[in-house]
Design a protein around this motif. Structure first.
Motif, PDB file in Angstrom:
ATOM      1  N   CYS A   1      79.528 102.380 -37.806  1.00 53.50           N
ATOM      2  CA  CYS A   1      78.196 102.241 -36.943  1.00 53.50           C
ATOM      3  C   CYS A   1      77.804 103.362 -36.384  1.00 53.50           C
ATOM      4  O   CYS A   1      78.240 104.203 -35.573  1.00 53.50           O
ATOM      5  N   LYS A   2      76.521 104.120 -36.729  1.00 51.63           N
ATOM      6  CA  LYS A   2      76.040 105.280 -36.474  1.00 51.63           C
ATOM      7  C   LYS A   2      75.198 105.335 -35.471  1.00 51.63           C
ATOM      8  O   LYS A   2      74.688 106.427 -34.698  1.00 51.63           O
ATOM      9  N   GLN A   3      74.453 104.113 -35.409  1.00 56.55           N
ATOM     10  CA  GLN A   3      73.295 104.098 -34.377  1.00 56.55           C
ATOM     11  C   GLN A   3      73.227 102.504 -34.303  1.00 56.55           C
ATOM     12  O   GLN A   3      73.583 101.618 -34.804  1.00 56.55           O
ATOM     13  N   GLY A   4      72.839 102.216 -32.954  1.00 58.02           N
ATOM     14  CA  GLY A   4      72.426 100.747 -32.852  1.00 58.02           C
ATOM     15  C   GLY A   4      73.588 100.089 -31.717  1.00 58.02           C
ATOM     16  O   GLY A   4      74.418 100.634 -31.641  1.00 58.02           O
ATOM     17  N   VAL A   5      73.114  98.925 -31.343  1.00 59.03           N
ATOM     18  CA  VAL A   5      74.004  97.950 -30.401  1.00 59.03           C
ATOM     19  C   VAL A   5      74.045  96.687 -31.018  1.00 59.03           C
ATOM     20  O   VAL A   5      72.856  95.943 -31.067  1.00 59.03           O
ATOM     21  N   PRO A   6      75.019  96.249 -31.725  1.00 59.45           N
ATOM     22  CA  PRO A   6      74.903  94.933 -32.597  1.00 59.45           C
ATOM     23  C   PRO A   6      74.732  93.542 -31.482  1.00 59.45           C
ATOM     24  O   PRO A   6      75.244  93.485 -30.574  1.00 59.45           O
ATOM     25  N   GLN A   7      73.761  92.980 -31.985  1.00 61.77           N
ATOM     26  CA  GLN A   7      73.187  91.831 -31.385  1.00 61.77           C
ATOM     27  C   GLN A   7      74.393  90.908 -31.398  1.00 61.77           C
ATOM     28  O   GLN A   7      74.852  90.420 -32.499  1.00 61.77           O
ATOM     29  N   GLY A   8      74.957  90.182 -30.344  1.00 59.50           N
ATOM     30  CA  GLY A   8      76.027  89.374 -30.509  1.00 59.50           C
ATOM     31  C   GLY A   8      77.081  89.853 -29.643  1.00 59.50           C
ATOM     32  O   GLY A   8      77.924  88.870 -28.968  1.00 59.50           O
ATOM     33  N   GLY A   9      77.023  91.064 -29.130  1.00 53.92           N
ATOM     34  CA  GLY A   9      78.190  91.426 -28.478  1.00 53.92           C
ATOM     35  C   GLY A   9      77.825  91.382 -26.684  1.00 53.92           C
ATOM     36  O   GLY A   9      76.667  91.618 -26.593  1.00 53.92           O
ATOM     37  N   PRO A  10      78.690  90.708 -25.819  1.00 51.12           N
ATOM     38  CA  PRO A  10      78.483  90.605 -24.423  1.00 51.12           C
ATOM     39  C   PRO A  10      77.817  91.690 -23.825  1.00 51.12           C
ATOM     40  O   PRO A  10      76.859  91.778 -22.841  1.00 51.12           O
ATOM     41  N   LEU A  11      78.143  93.189 -24.149  1.00 52.18           N
ATOM     42  CA  LEU A  11      77.610  94.316 -23.660  1.00 52.18           C
ATOM     43  C   LEU A  11      76.315  94.509 -23.919  1.00 52.18           C
ATOM     44  O   LEU A  11      75.597  95.465 -23.005  1.00 52.18           O
ATOM     45  N   SER A  12      75.821  94.260 -25.098  1.00 55.32           N
ATOM     46  CA  SER A  12      74.641  94.827 -25.797  1.00 55.32           C
ATOM     47  C   SER A  12      73.463  94.526 -24.998  1.00 55.32           C
ATOM     48  O   SER A  12      72.511  95.340 -25.026  1.00 55.32           O
ATOM     49  N   PRO A  13      73.335  93.311 -24.118  1.00 51.22           N
ATOM     50  CA  PRO A  13      72.175  92.930 -23.628  1.00 51.22           C
ATOM     51  C   PRO A  13      71.890  94.045 -22.383  1.00 51.22           C
ATOM     52  O   PRO A  13      70.769  94.440 -22.118  1.00 51.22           O
ATOM     53  N   LEU A  14      72.827  94.388 -21.795  1.00 50.15           N
ATOM     54  CA  LEU A  14      72.987  95.206 -20.535  1.00 50.15           C
ATOM     55  C   LEU A  14      72.562  96.820 -21.111  1.00 50.15           C
ATOM     56  O   LEU A  14      71.755  97.504 -20.561  1.00 50.15           O
ATOM     57  N   LEU A  15      73.228  96.882 -21.970  1.00 53.43           N
ATOM     58  CA  LEU A  15      72.954  98.400 -22.685  1.00 53.43           C
ATOM     59  C   LEU A  15      71.504  98.494 -23.139  1.00 53.43           C
ATOM     60  O   LEU A  15      70.923  99.623 -22.768  1.00 53.43           O
ATOM     61  N   SER A  16      70.882  97.342 -23.718  1.00 52.40           N
ATOM     62  CA  SER A  16      69.599  97.627 -24.037  1.00 52.40           C
ATOM     63  C   SER A  16      68.574  97.668 -22.921  1.00 52.40           C
ATOM     64  O   SER A  16      67.475  98.440 -22.812  1.00 52.40           O
ATOM     65  N   ASN A  17      68.932  97.018 -21.713  1.00 53.39           N
ATOM     66  CA  ASN A  17      68.085  96.932 -20.541  1.00 53.39           C
ATOM     67  C   ASN A  17      68.279  98.545 -20.027  1.00 53.39           C
ATOM     68  O   ASN A  17      67.214  98.841 -19.365  1.00 53.39           O
ATOM     69  N   ILE A  18      69.265  99.142 -20.164  1.00 54.13           N
ATOM     70  CA  ILE A  18      69.547 100.258 -19.557  1.00 54.13           C
ATOM     71  C   ILE A  18      68.778 101.417 -20.286  1.00 54.13           C
ATOM     72  O   ILE A  18      68.056 102.208 -19.813  1.00 54.13           O
ATOM     73  N   ILE A  19      68.559 101.130 -21.566  1.00 55.45           N
ATOM     74  CA  ILE A  19      67.697 102.015 -22.445  1.00 55.45           C
ATOM     75  C   ILE A  19      66.376 101.871 -22.183  1.00 55.45           C
ATOM     76  O   ILE A  19      65.563 102.945 -21.950  1.00 55.45           O
TER      77      ILE A  19
END
Length: 297
Positions: free
Chosen positions: A184-202
């Motif tokens: 994986c070179k970019q992106g945060v996979p939907q489905g992992g528990p950490l991804s929602p928080l990382l998306s809000n930080i961005i």
């Protein structure tokens, strides 16, 4: 230190309850919720030691594809239960740092916020005379998050380099698509528990920019709508915010799906607006009702 707080027994127990309570599908190792306790009993000491000395390596994320309600497909990434546990433990600690500084107008993936509240806020703007909407669509947001940009943002608050290194490994986990493994070179996979928080930080950077400009808006994850008083204002905002998103956040605005429109001509998070005694009311959009009926059949 932050890593010790993440790995503390109370935090790990809370993460275990959350992860096993969701009863999601197994990851690439085939371990299901019912088998996870045995795996922890046998291997947690080993995994914890690896996390502490920095040698822990997340396993590949299993890719699955599901249809979107409005057409097209969405890629989900399913981590193993062990990796889900670690992501959830990280998220629980980091959310305490970030949540207090998130915008009031951000409604997605937050414990005290929801889509209905976002629609009510939008209705408030419309009834206050903001009669046009800049409806922004971020193209494949979760697949396009720039890792370097995200890590730079995280490093502004997270001083424990072991945690930064661990998050970076999670972001760079391989994607298992059938028998094919891809780094994986970019992106945060939907489905992992950490991804929602990382998306809000961005996207908190976008929130702060909109607030600095004095704009009225609501955002739910990557769905953002900005409320203005004229088509001309909407066109100006669309142009300048698109430029900001693509230059500063390293994301892409889907110009085909984004538009400046009237509130009653759009669907917002499954809701629609209608005229009601001189005001605008909200109701569940008919397509959302049909989609819900399809799911329960």
């Amino acid at each position: 230190m932050l890593l010790e707080e993440i790995l503390s027994r109370p935090n790990m127990l809370a993460a275990y309850d959350r992860v096993t309570g969701n009863k999601g599908a197994a990851g690439i190792d085939g371990v299901e919720a019912k088998d996870f306790k045995l795996q922890l009993d046998q291997k947690w000491v080993q995994f914890k030691s690896q996390l502490e000395n920095g040698s822990y390596q997340p396993q590949a994320v299993k890719r699955v594809t599901i249809p979107k309600p409005n057409g097209g497909e969405r890629h989900l990434g399913i981590p193993t239960y062990m990796d889900r546990l670690i992501q959830q433990a990280i998220s629980q600690v980091l959310v305490k740092q970030y949540e207090p500084t998130f915008s009031e107008n951000s409604y997605g993936f937050r414990s005290e916020k929801n889509a209905h509240q976002a629609a009510l806020k939008a209705k408030e703007y419309i009834n206050a005379g903001y009669s046009h909407v800049v409806d922004l669509d971020l193209s494949q947001f979760f697949d396009r998050v720039n890792h370097d940009y995200l890590m730079n943002e995280l490093s502004r608050r997270i001083t424990d380099k072991r945690v930064l290194k661990l998050i970076h490994k999670i972001l760079r986990s391989e994607i298992a698509d059938g028998k094919t493994l891809t780094r994986c070179k970019q992106g945060v996979p939907q489905g992992g528990p950490l991804s929602p928080l990382l998306s809000n930080i961005i996207l908190d950077k976008l929130d702060k920019e909109l607030e600095k400009r004095g704009l009225r808006y609501v955002r739910y994850a990557d769905d953002c709508s900005i409320y203005v008083k004229s088509k001309r204002s909407g066109d100006r905002v669309m142009e300048s915010i698109t430029r900001y998103i693509e230059k500063e956040l390293k994301l892409v605005v889907n110009t085909v799906k984004s538009s400046v429109t009237r509130p009653w001509l759009m669907k917002l998070l499954g809701f629609t607006f209608y005229h009601k005694k001189g005001e605008k009311g909200i109701s569940v959009h008919r397509k959302s009702i049909a989609s819900y009926k399809d799911k329960i059949r």
